[in-house]
Design a protein around this motif. Structure first.
Motif, PDB file in Angstrom:
ATOM      1  N   PHE A   1       0.813  -1.209   0.000  1.00 12.72           N
ATOM      2  CA  PHE A   1       0.000   0.000   0.000  1.00 12.72           C
ATOM      3  C   PHE A   1       0.849   1.263   0.000  1.00 12.72           C
ATOM      4  CE2 PHE A   1      -2.326   3.392   2.207  1.00 12.72           C
ATOM      5  CZ  PHE A   1      -3.398   3.524   1.327  1.00 12.72           C
ATOM      6  N   ALA A   2       1.967   1.271   0.682  1.00 12.01           N
ATOM      7  CA  ALA A   2       2.810   2.467   0.738  1.00 12.01           C
ATOM      8  C   ALA A   2       3.258   2.876  -0.655  1.00 12.01           C
ATOM      9  CB  ALA A   2       4.013   2.227   1.639  1.00 12.01           C
ATOM     10  N   GLU A   3       3.620   1.911  -1.486  1.00 13.36           N
ATOM     11  CA  GLU A   3       4.048   2.229  -2.857  1.00 13.36           C
ATOM     12  C   GLU A   3       2.905   2.845  -3.654  1.00 13.36           C
ATOM     13  OE1 GLU A   3       5.754   0.043  -6.909  1.00 13.36           O
ATOM     14  OE2 GLU A   3       5.315  -1.155  -5.122  1.00 13.36           O
ATOM     15  N   LEU A   4       1.688   2.398  -3.390  1.00 13.01           N
ATOM     16  CA  LEU A   4       0.520   2.946  -4.087  1.00 13.01           C
ATOM     17  C   LEU A   4       0.171   4.341  -3.571  1.00 13.01           C
ATOM     18  CD1 LEU A   4      -2.738   1.068  -4.934  1.00 13.01           C
ATOM     19  CD2 LEU A   4      -2.882   3.178  -3.623  1.00 13.01           C
TER      20      LEU A   4
ATOM     21  N   THR B   1      -6.109  -6.567  -1.798  1.00 11.71           N
ATOM     22  CA  THR B   1      -4.747  -6.790  -1.304  1.00 11.71           C
ATOM     23  C   THR B   1      -4.468  -8.275  -1.164  1.00 11.71           C
ATOM     24  OG1 THR B   1      -4.876  -4.703  -0.075  1.00 11.71           O
ATOM     25  CG2 THR B   1      -3.120  -6.236   0.543  1.00 11.71           C
ATOM     26  N   GLY B   2      -3.339  -8.714  -1.734  1.00 18.10           N
ATOM     27  CA  GLY B   2      -2.966 -10.113  -1.674  1.00 18.10           C
ATOM     28  C   GLY B   2      -2.372 -10.498  -0.332  1.00 18.10           C
ATOM     29  N   PRO B   3      -2.149 -11.799  -0.095  1.00 19.16           N
ATOM     30  CA  PRO B   3      -1.577 -12.274   1.179  1.00 19.16           C
ATOM     31  C   PRO B   3      -0.213 -11.662   1.484  1.00 19.16           C
ATOM     32  CG  PRO B   3      -2.477 -14.102  -0.086  1.00 19.16           C
ATOM     33  CD  PRO B   3      -2.495 -12.907  -0.986  1.00 19.16           C
ATOM     34  N   ASP B   4       0.544 -11.310   0.443  1.00 18.24           N
ATOM     35  CA  ASP B   4       1.869 -10.714   0.642  1.00 18.24           C
ATOM     36  C   ASP B   4       1.814  -9.194   0.737  1.00 18.24           C
ATOM     37  OD1 ASP B   4       1.180 -10.144  -1.960  1.00 18.24           O
ATOM     38  OD2 ASP B   4       3.071 -10.826  -2.848  1.00 18.24           O
ATOM     39  N   GLY B   5       0.608  -8.631   0.734  1.00 22.63           N
ATOM     40  CA  GLY B   5       0.461  -7.192   0.825  1.00 22.63           C
ATOM     41  C   GLY B   5       0.433  -6.479  -0.503  1.00 22.63           C
TER      42      GLY B   5
END
Length: 265
Positions: free
Chosen positions: A206-209, A245-249
């Motif tokens: 999420f931070a990258e987005l 959001t996937g399991p790996d974030g």
């Protein structure tokens, strides 16, 4: 009613983090679909940071390719990113500083909807290409196909109903097949067609987005810049809860653009 602040397009690096990486993918697909022989003269109208200009230079072996834009900041980024034979100049899309019929193709990427009105720019593009020459462009499908912005504006409107007026899906009705087709035929262009281009937009987390929305470059980041810290945090939290959001974030979305093309009689 308060007047909406103008969209900001000035810092090339910030735009690259926000939208440029996806615009380069779309530019590659768009240029690959145009075909045409090598050695042509190309014009990129509203070239921004040079994604489309660079794709033309790399794929089409042009005799010449010129990118024009009103933003000096974006042009500095384009000059740094795209080598010769590309050249760049400050110019208004509605009053191009070129003689009639001096290019074989005029193209534009993700800029047409920001030109008010767009008709004069399309007429100018048609004027500067030779008879039989190509006039083509693409714009994001803001209303339905641009996953990142659709999630953003839906989240924004849920915490601030006034944000709906700034949603590009509402602001830019041009960015649909019917209006694009009508704009091209209205400029007197022939053999007009509209087709989708879709690319994946995958974020590691999420931070990258979210961080590119803090850049102030473009309508959505411009809206975020107007918010008080508490309102910004509410939007951030709401957006995070609505994303797939996937399991790996990671967050896997898609971005669709509409591409329109025609030829000068």
């Amino acid at each position: 009613m308060a007047q909406r602040p103008p969209d900001v397009w000035a810092r090339g690096h910030a735009y690259e983090r926000y939208m440029g990486r996806w615009s380069r993918q779309v530019a590659e697909v768009f240029v690959a679909g145009l075909g045409g022989r090598n050695g042509l003269r190309w014009l990129d109208v509203g070239c921004g940071t040079g994604a489309l200009t660079g794709a033309v230079a790399a794929r089409c072996r042009p005799r010449a390719v010129v990118g024009v834009d009103r933003s000096r900041g974006f042009l500095r980024a384009a000059r740094a990113a795209v080598p010769a034979p590309a050249g760049f100049a400050v110019a208004d899309a509605s009053a191009l500083p070129f003689h009639d019929a001096v290019f074989d193709a005029a193209v534009s990427g993700l800029a047409l909807n920001f030109l008010e009105p767009p008709g004069p720019a399309v007429a100018e593009a048609a004027r500067v290409v030779r008879p039989g020459g190509l006039v083509a462009a693409y714009v994001w499908d803001y209303a339905e196909g641009m996953g990142l912005l659709r999630h953003f504006w839906d989240a924004a409107a849920s915490v601030d109903p006034a944000a709906a007026t700034r949603d590009e899906g509402r602001r830019f009705p041009l960015c649909r097949p019917g209006p694009l087709h009508a704009l091209w035929t209205g400029a007197g262009l022939l053999d007009v067609s509209v087709a989708p281009i879709e690319v994946p937009t995958v974020f590691n987390g999420f931070a990258e987005l979210w961080e590119p929305f803090l850049s102030g470059q473009g309508p959505a980041p411009g809206y975020v810049a107007t918010l008080a810290p508490a309102a910004r945090d509410r939007l951030r939290t709401r957006l995070a809860t609505t994303l797939p959001t996937g399991p790996d974030g990671s967050v896997a979305l898609t971005a669709r653009a509409w591409a329109v093309r025609g030829r000068r009689p």
